[in-house]
Scaffold this motif. Structure first.
Motif, PDB file in Angstrom:
ATOM      1  N   ALA A   7      25.280  20.904  78.976  1.00 15.47           N
ATOM      2  CA  ALA A   7      24.122  20.135  79.412  1.00 15.47           C
ATOM      3  C   ALA A   7      22.839  20.929  79.219  1.00 15.47           C
ATOM      4  N   ILE A   8      22.872  22.221  79.572  1.00 12.39           N
ATOM      5  CA  ILE A   8      21.678  23.060  79.427  1.00 12.39           C
ATOM      6  C   ILE A   8      21.297  23.203  77.954  1.00 12.39           C
ATOM      7  N   THR A   9      22.296  23.397  77.109  1.00 13.49           N
ATOM      8  CA  THR A   9      22.031  23.500  75.673  1.00 13.49           C
ATOM      9  C   THR A   9      21.434  22.209  75.130  1.00 13.49           C
ATOM     10  N   ALA A  10      21.998  21.078  75.540  1.00 12.23           N
ATOM     11  CA  ALA A  10      21.505  19.784  75.059  1.00 12.23           C
ATOM     12  C   ALA A  10      20.068  19.549  75.502  1.00 12.23           C
ATOM     13  N   ILE A  11      19.734  19.953  76.730  1.00 13.61           N
ATOM     14  CA  ILE A  11      18.374  19.760  77.244  1.00 13.61           C
ATOM     15  C   ILE A  11      17.378  20.607  76.454  1.00 13.61           C
ATOM     16  N   ARG A  12      17.750  21.842  76.131  1.00 11.45           N
ATOM     17  CA  ARG A  12      16.846  22.730  75.394  1.00 11.45           C
ATOM     18  C   ARG A  12      16.699  22.289  73.933  1.00 11.45           C
ATOM     19  N   PHE A  21      12.369   8.839  72.438  1.00  4.09           N
ATOM     20  CA  PHE A  21      13.337   7.945  73.066  1.00  4.09           C
ATOM     21  C   PHE A  21      14.735   8.566  73.019  1.00  4.09           C
ATOM     22  N   THR A  22      15.043   9.224  71.916  1.00  3.48           N
ATOM     23  CA  THR A  22      16.343   9.895  71.799  1.00  3.48           C
ATOM     24  C   THR A  22      16.460  11.014  72.829  1.00  3.48           C
ATOM     25  N   TYR A  23      15.372  11.763  73.003  1.00  2.40           N
ATOM     26  CA  TYR A  23      15.426  12.852  73.980  1.00  2.40           C
ATOM     27  C   TYR A  23      15.582  12.331  75.399  1.00  2.40           C
ATOM     28  N   LEU A  24      14.934  11.218  75.697  1.00  2.59           N
ATOM     29  CA  LEU A  24      15.109  10.623  77.029  1.00  2.59           C
ATOM     30  C   LEU A  24      16.562  10.247  77.266  1.00  2.59           C
ATOM     31  N   THR A  25      17.212   9.738  76.255  1.00  2.00           N
ATOM     32  CA  THR A  25      18.630   9.398  76.373  1.00  2.00           C
ATOM     33  C   THR A  25      19.455  10.643  76.663  1.00  2.00           C
ATOM     34  N   ILE A  26      19.102  11.742  75.985  1.00  2.00           N
ATOM     35  CA  ILE A  26      19.800  13.021  76.222  1.00  2.00           C
ATOM     36  C   ILE A  26      19.610  13.456  77.681  1.00  2.00           C
ATOM     37  N   LEU A  27      18.381  13.332  78.166  1.00  2.00           N
ATOM     38  CA  LEU A  27      18.115  13.728  79.552  1.00  2.00           C
ATOM     39  C   LEU A  27      18.860  12.845  80.547  1.00  2.00           C
ATOM     40  N   GLN A  28      18.849  11.558  80.329  1.00  2.00           N
ATOM     41  CA  GLN A  28      19.557  10.651  81.239  1.00  2.00           C
ATOM     42  C   GLN A  28      21.031  11.017  81.346  1.00  2.00           C
ATOM     43  N   TYR A  29      21.612  11.463  80.254  1.00  2.00           N
ATOM     44  CA  TYR A  29      23.037  11.794  80.236  1.00  2.00           C
ATOM     45  C   TYR A  29      23.315  13.161  80.854  1.00  2.00           C
ATOM     46  N   ILE A  54       6.556  11.760  77.835  1.00  2.00           N
ATOM     47  CA  ILE A  54       7.751  11.205  78.493  1.00  2.00           C
ATOM     48  C   ILE A  54       7.724  11.354  80.007  1.00  2.00           C
ATOM     49  N   GLY A  55       6.658  11.963  80.565  1.00  2.00           N
ATOM     50  CA  GLY A  55       6.627  12.263  81.997  1.00  2.00           C
ATOM     51  C   GLY A  55       6.900  11.065  82.883  1.00  2.00           C
ATOM     52  N   TRP A  56       6.276   9.938  82.526  1.00  2.00           N
ATOM     53  CA  TRP A  56       6.432   8.778  83.406  1.00  2.00           C
ATOM     54  C   TRP A  56       7.860   8.256  83.408  1.00  2.00           C
ATOM     55  N   ASP A  57       8.607   8.460  82.309  1.00  2.00           N
ATOM     56  CA  ASP A  57      10.010   8.038  82.271  1.00  2.00           C
ATOM     57  C   ASP A  57      10.914   8.977  83.063  1.00  2.00           C
ATOM     58  N   LEU A  58      10.411  10.159  83.357  1.00  2.00           N
ATOM     59  CA  LEU A  58      11.232  11.144  84.069  1.00  2.00           C
ATOM     60  C   LEU A  58      11.221  10.950  85.581  1.00  2.00           C
TER      61      LEU A  58
END
Length: 598
Positions: A7-12, A21-29, A54-58
């Motif tokens: 998870a940490i690797t994927a976030i970085r 949008f792809t990164y938001l999907t990564i974060l949601q997961y 992306i702040g507002w989506d977070l």
């Protein structure tokens, strides 16, 4: 759930994605546990452009994770302030709905005073910390539009707990610009996170859509904050007993305090929780003073009932064209006046003196508060009712009775007795009752006093209040027949003759009642009947010459005393379910009636 290291690797690594949008999907997961939050915050701080996009989506993603306050603070400092604020308001709206559902379930289960779950309070505090930062960042022509909308959501989500209240106080201080140092911390004080004050404002990103502020906005925002604080104050005192009237009564009439029993004032001095309530209201009052609400002029008092609409808090701060259209919460304003008076009298604090009188201002406030459904208003707004009794007590003590010599004593007295009957707090009921007696006895017109008593004894539905009316009648008779007193309507036998059928009603119907009906009658009327028995003993054994009409004793015995004694004895003997206390009360009643020397 993904492995922590994965998870940490994927976030970085995902932060390098050009497709947000792809990164938001990564974060949601991958953002599913507190352990990944330091990595998320590191990414957000290193890439302000990413955070702005992306702040507002977070907000919703992070808000559900315990310990995400630091990440959300970063979002508030670096995200697009307008977009993030929209999401914060949505989260507050959802929080209000969650709290309402939770409290409804607890109320159905008849749980004591429901409080929000800890995670709800924690999210509320976090969101208000974000709001404080966001409002400072937004540079627009009409910032009051953002302020009004957000204050509505805060008010709707707010519950008057210590933590949530402390968070609201922090928010208002941030938005108003603190003009004085905070009050010294107390052992019982509540401290909550305040990132706007304690964080690093140098990290705040500039507003990408900055505009020059309109010159009228400073006043608009100040008035919005004034209205908001009075709304919060009203809700706070309605949910947290202040008992100002009971404590002020102890101050003014110490001879009424029971020997050996701890006074209300002592309780508030010794109990940290009660001390904290006084401190919280004091903080609200100091904030309002900083915002310009610091005088109790006649025009200020009139504005409460002449211009503001209703005693409910303002529900919408969004649709105002000028500062003049924004009004204080009437209930909050009344509470403010009560605190000014109470703290000046009890704590010798320096607060504005009221430019008002019992007539017409206080009487108008009382009538307006009670409205068409007095019971509902008093039960739903017990703090306002307490505040109104407090103000009345003080004005009477200061001899601020009438501004124009016109009084409506009977209507005013009636309003006070409604508080004495319906208020949920025993101490406030007692204060209202005592004050109503003071008002009655201080009316210079003896015929007015008699009219009030006659109305209570003839028409009142409440046995407790009728019993009090009997006591007031006794006090009037004693005062009228005191050596040196001037003759009035209570001096001779006419008053007793006129009221005797209300005081000593025909009780012959008791003879035909079964035990169940007798028990119900006793439950509904025992307070009044016991007081009448004491009054009867006073009348016939006081030695006051000329007070009792000739021949009245035999008539009272026949229609009232004899059937009441028979009914009480029948009830004692035939209802084994009676408790020992009820049996003792009945025995005392019978003994008192039999001891009356007719």
């Amino acid at each position: 759930m993904p492995d922590l290291s994965e998870a940490i690797t994927a976030i970085r690594e995902g932060a390098k994605e050009k497709d947000r949008f792809t990164y938001l999907t990564i974060l949601q997961y991958n953002v599913t546990s507190p352990e990944v939050l330091p990595t998320v915050n590191e990414v957000l701080e290193k890439d302000p452009q990413l955070t702005q996009e992306i702040g507002w989506d977070l907000v919703q993603i992070l808000l559900r994770i315990p310990g995400a306050e630091t990440c959300l603070e970063t979002v508030a400092r670096l995200g697009n302030p307008r977009e993030v604020m929209i999401k914060v308001m949505e989260a507050l709206e959802q929080l209000g709905e969650e709290s309402g559902d939770e409290n409804a379930l607890l109320a159905e289960a008849e749980t004591e005073e429901p409080e929000p779950p800890k995670d709800v309070a924690a999210r509320f505090i976090t969101l208000l910390g974000m709001l404080a930062i966001l409002h400072r960042r937004i540079k627009t022509k009409y910032p009051s539009r953002f302020l009004g909308s957000s204050l509505v959501k805060v008010y709707e989500a707010y519950q008057p707990t210590p933590e949530m209240t402390a968070s609201v106080i922090n928010l208002v201080r941030s938005l108003s610009g603190r003009k004085r140092p905070p009050l010294p911390s107390r052992k019982s004080s509540i401290n909550v996170a305040n990132p706007d004050q304690d964080g690093d404002a140098s990290k705040n990103a500039p507003d990408p859509e900055a505009e020059q502020e309109d010159p009228t906005e400073e006043m608009m925002q100040a008035k919005l904050l004034q209205a908001f604080v009075t709304c919060i104050l009203q809700r706070y005192i309605n949910e947290n007993e202040m008992q100002w009237s009971a404590r002020l009564l102890e101050k003014y009439y110490p001879e009424k305090n029971l020997p050996g029993r701890k006074t209300m004032t002592q309780k508030y001095t010794e109990d940290d929780t009660l001390q904290q309530r006084d401190a919280v209201v004091g903080q609200f009052v100091s904030i309002l003073s900083d915002l310009g609400v610091d005088d109790c002029s006649q025009s200020f008092v009139k504005s409460i009932y002449e211009k503001a609409s209703g005693f409910d808090p303002l529900a919408n701060f969004e649709n105002f064209d000028s500062a003049d259209e924004i009004k204080l919460s009437p209930g909050g304003a009344v509470s403010l006046i009560a605190y000014w008076i109470f703290s000046a009298e009890v704590f010798e604090a320096n607060h504005p003196s009221p430019e008002m009188h019992l007539f017409p201002e206080h009487n108008t406030l009382l009538e307006r508060f009670l409205g068409a459904d007095p019971q509902s208003e008093i039960v739903q707004n017990p703090g306002i009712a307490d505040a109104l009794v407090t103000v009345g007590l003080a004005l009477n003590h200061m001899k601020l009775v009438s501004a124009n010599q016109e009084t409506k004593c009977m209507a005013y007295h009636h309003s006070l007795t409604l508080v004495s009957v319906f208020h949920p707090d025993l101490h406030v009921r007692n204060a209202a009752t005592t004050y109503a007696g003071i008002v009655l006895h201080s009316d210079p017109d003896d015929h007015n006093r008699l009219e009030i008593l006659e109305d209570l004894l003839e028409n009142c539905m409440f046995a407790t209040l009728k019993a009090v009316a009997v006591t007031w009648l006794k006090e009037e008779i004693l005062a009228a027949n005191k050596e040196g007193a001037s003759a009035n309507a209570f001096t001779g036998p006419e008053v007793v003759d006129h009221l005797q059928y209300f005081i000593f009603p025909d009780m012959q119907e008791l003879k035909d009642m079964d035990h169940e009906a007798l028990a119900e009658h006793w439950a509904q009327n025992n307070i009044f009947l016991s007081q009448v028995a004491n009054f009867g003993y006073f009348l016939f054994s006081s030695g006051l010459k000329g007070v009792v009409p000739s021949g009245m004793g035999a008539a009272v015995a026949e229609r009232f005393m004899d059937p009441l004694v028979a009914g009480a004895e029948k009830l004692q003997q035939g209802v084994p379910e009676l408790g020992e206390g009820e049996k003792m009360e009945l025995a005392i009643l019978v003994d008192r009636l039999r001891s009356i020397p007719l």
